[in-house]
Each structure stands twice: as structure tokens, then as C-alpha cells.
Write an enzyme that holds these catalytic residues in place. Structure first.
Site, PDB file in Angstrom:
ATOM      1  N   LYS A   1      21.095 -40.663  10.721  1.00 21.64           N
ATOM      2  CA  LYS A   1      19.688 -40.341  10.969  1.00 21.64           C
ATOM      3  C   LYS A   1      19.610 -38.906  11.471  1.00 21.64           C
ATOM      4  O   LYS A   1      20.216 -38.564  12.493  1.00 21.64           O
ATOM      5  CB  LYS A   1      19.066 -41.304  11.977  1.00 21.64           C
ATOM      6  CG  LYS A   1      17.552 -41.190  12.046  1.00 21.64           C
ATOM      7  CD  LYS A   1      16.949 -42.272  12.921  1.00 21.64           C
ATOM      8  CE  LYS A   1      15.433 -42.259  12.799  1.00 21.64           C
ATOM      9  NZ  LYS A   1      14.816 -40.952  13.058  1.00 21.64           N
ATOM     10  N   ILE A   2      18.886 -38.075  10.739  1.00 21.86           N
ATOM     11  CA  ILE A   2      18.802 -36.650  11.054  1.00 21.86           C
ATOM     12  C   ILE A   2      17.672 -36.409  12.056  1.00 21.86           C
ATOM     13  O   ILE A   2      16.542 -36.864  11.864  1.00 21.86           O
ATOM     14  CB  ILE A   2      18.560 -35.827   9.776  1.00 21.86           C
ATOM     15  CG1 ILE A   2      19.639 -36.135   8.725  1.00 21.86           C
ATOM     16  CG2 ILE A   2      18.528 -34.339  10.096  1.00 21.86           C
ATOM     17  CD1 ILE A   2      21.046 -35.832   9.162  1.00 21.86           C
TER      18      ILE A   2
END
Length: 282
Positions: free
Chosen positions: A25-26
Site C-alpha cells: 500500500k503506497i
């Protein structure tokens, strides 16, 4: 062209499943890249146009395309959410030009919704991923998110060890729908802290949180807005006898109530980022 993005449900814990792929998850903000008739426009998930803010992304693909992803800034300690928010809020051309040099962004692409005039949203995710993998990115500010199949728990352990935001699990056969869907689930790598409640907001609900500084004195640590109805009821019943005064915006309390919060990370100014009250400590 703007399409309402597919949103993530929340999984209670990490999991592994052969029917899923798992992606890091960025920690940036959602971005839709639209190139229609050669014209590029950039949108947030709320349809706010932000084309001006990211000139390094205004580079055309070989054909019209609609991409979904996350725009992020990398700092010395990894992905820096505060830096990308500075980029997003910049409005003056000279300031934007300076920031493209000092805080360049990367658009991390995780889905393709249209390509060469074709709507791809009704294709299963893995087929969309295959199409995306075959497209050349126009410059070094574009990247495609990596993923693993099935092994979600192992990937999440890596995210925790590297102090990254978490991961996303997506069903391999999921179609792209413009709503929140359990076919896509986020698993957040939460941090935890115990705080003192020093007051509460008068209008929109929010608890004033504080933590001891190096000298033992309490210093502000942010406002906790995410509290269950049961938690709010318990807080109000315990706080009535602790009021010491108020001002225009806040009621102030003798700081004897403590709470446990989960949060994304500490900001550079020492504040809790998006804290959630998990319990009031007895």
C-alpha cells in the site's frame, strides 16, 4: 475523463489466499491519469483536478488511456506522505516548478481502466494487469505496482518490518466497480500509543490528545475524531466531572482520562496521523 474509483474495504488482519493478489500500500494520494484525444488530465478520487500540480506526469502515452494509481513522494526515510501533500496544495507556477526538482513525484500505477478507446473495467483484474504490464511507461516518474499471488501474510510481515503503510489484497477475478468493494481490501500497519485526553471539540466531535514530552509535561498530539458511539458515550459520562473551563472551540478537562489509539504514523511536527480510539483505559 473521470470515473469514480473502486474503493477499499478494510480487512481486520492480514491473510493469505490463492484467489487474491497482494500489493504494497503506497502512502500517497489516489490519482486517475486520463489521456483523451491526446489531452492529459489528472484527478483525485474526489474528482478534484490536479493536472497543474504534477507537471512531471504530463507526458503522453502512445494512445489514449485511463490509469488508476497512487502518486507519492520518496524522502530519505522512504515514502513521505507530507511531501506529496505539499505538492498537492501548491498552486503557484514557480513554486510547483521548484517542487518538481526538490520533491519529485512517482505515479505508481495499479490498474488500467481504458486503453485505445476500449473500456477494460469488465475484464477480470489479472487480465487488466496483463494489459498494463505490456504498456511502456512514458518516463521515470511512472511505475507499476509489484504484487505477489496468495502469500499475503508474508508480504504484510515485510511491510511491518520496513515500517510501510500496509498492503492491499485484491481478488484475481475482480471487475472494476465504482464503489467500495470487499473484492479489494486494505490491511493497515497501524502504530499504537496511549494518550491523555485534555479536552474535546465543541462543534464537530474530536478529542484533544496529549502525550508527555521529555520533561514529563503534556504536549498536544492531535485530535482524535474516529471514536465509536459507545466510546463517545463512555467518554462523556466520565468527563463531566473533569471540566476545568472552555473557550470558543474547546471544552478543557483535567487530563485524567487516558485512551489507547491506533494511528498511521507520527508527523514531522510530532502529531498523530489519523488516530482512531481503540479503547478508554480504565
Amino acid at each position: 475523463m473521470f470515473i469514480e474509483p473502486m474503493l477499499l474495504a478494510t480487512a481486520p488482519t492480514s491473510f493469505s489466499d490463492s484467489h487474491y493478489i497482494f500489493e504494497p500500500k503506497i502512502d500517497g494520494h489516489r490519482l486517475l491519469f486520463s489521456q483523451q484525444s491526446g489531452r492529459i488530465r489528472l484527478y483525485t478520487r474526489h474528482e478534484t483536478e490536479c493536472t497543474q500540480q504534477y507537471p512531471e506526469l504530463l507526458v503522453p502515452f502512445d494512445d489514449d488511456i485511463l490509469l488508476d494509481g497512487e502518486v507519492a513522494c520518496a524522502g530519505p526515510d522512504g515514502v513521505d506522505f507530507e511531501e506529496v501533500m505539499i505538492r498537492f496544495k501548491a498552486s503557484k507556477d514557480q513554486r510547483i516548478k521548484q517542487l518538481t526538482i526538490s520533491s519529485p513525484v512517482t505515479f505508481v500505477v495499479f490498474d488500467i481502466l481504458q486503453y485505445k478507446g476500449q473500456d477494460l473495467r469488465k475484464l477480470p483484474l489479472m487480465q487488466r494487469k496483463e494489459i498494463l504490464a505490456g504498456i511502456s511507461m512514458p518516463n521515470q516518474h511512472f511505475g507499476v505496482i509489484p504484487f505477489v499471488e496468495g502469500a499475503g501474510e508474508a508480504l504484510f510481515d515485510q511491510m511491518v518490518n520496513r515500517k510501510l503503510e500496509g498492503m492491499v489484497g485484491k481478488r484475481k477475478n475482480s471487475l472494476y466497480v465504482s464503489r467500495r468493494s470487499p473484492a479489494w481490501q486494505k490491511i493497515i500497519n497501524w502504530s499504537y500509543a496511549d494518550v491523555f485526553i485534555t479536552g474535546y471539540r465543541k462543534d464537530e466531535f474530536g478529542l484533544l490528545a496529549a502525550i508527555p514530552d521529555e520533561s514529563g509535561r503534556l504536549r498536544p498530539a492531535g485530535i482524535v475524531e474516529y471514536v465509536t458511539q459507545a466510546g463517545r458515550k463512555e467518554f462523556y459520562s466520565r468527563s463531566r466531572a473533569l471540566v476545568t473551563g472552555d473557550d470558543k472551540n474547546f471544552v478543557h478537562l483535567n487530563p485524567t482520562i487516558r485512551g489507547r489509539v491506533k494511528f498511521r504514523n507520527w508527523t514531522k511536527s510530532g502529531m498523530l496521523r489519523t488516530p482512531v480510539l481503540t479503547e478508554l483505559i480504565k
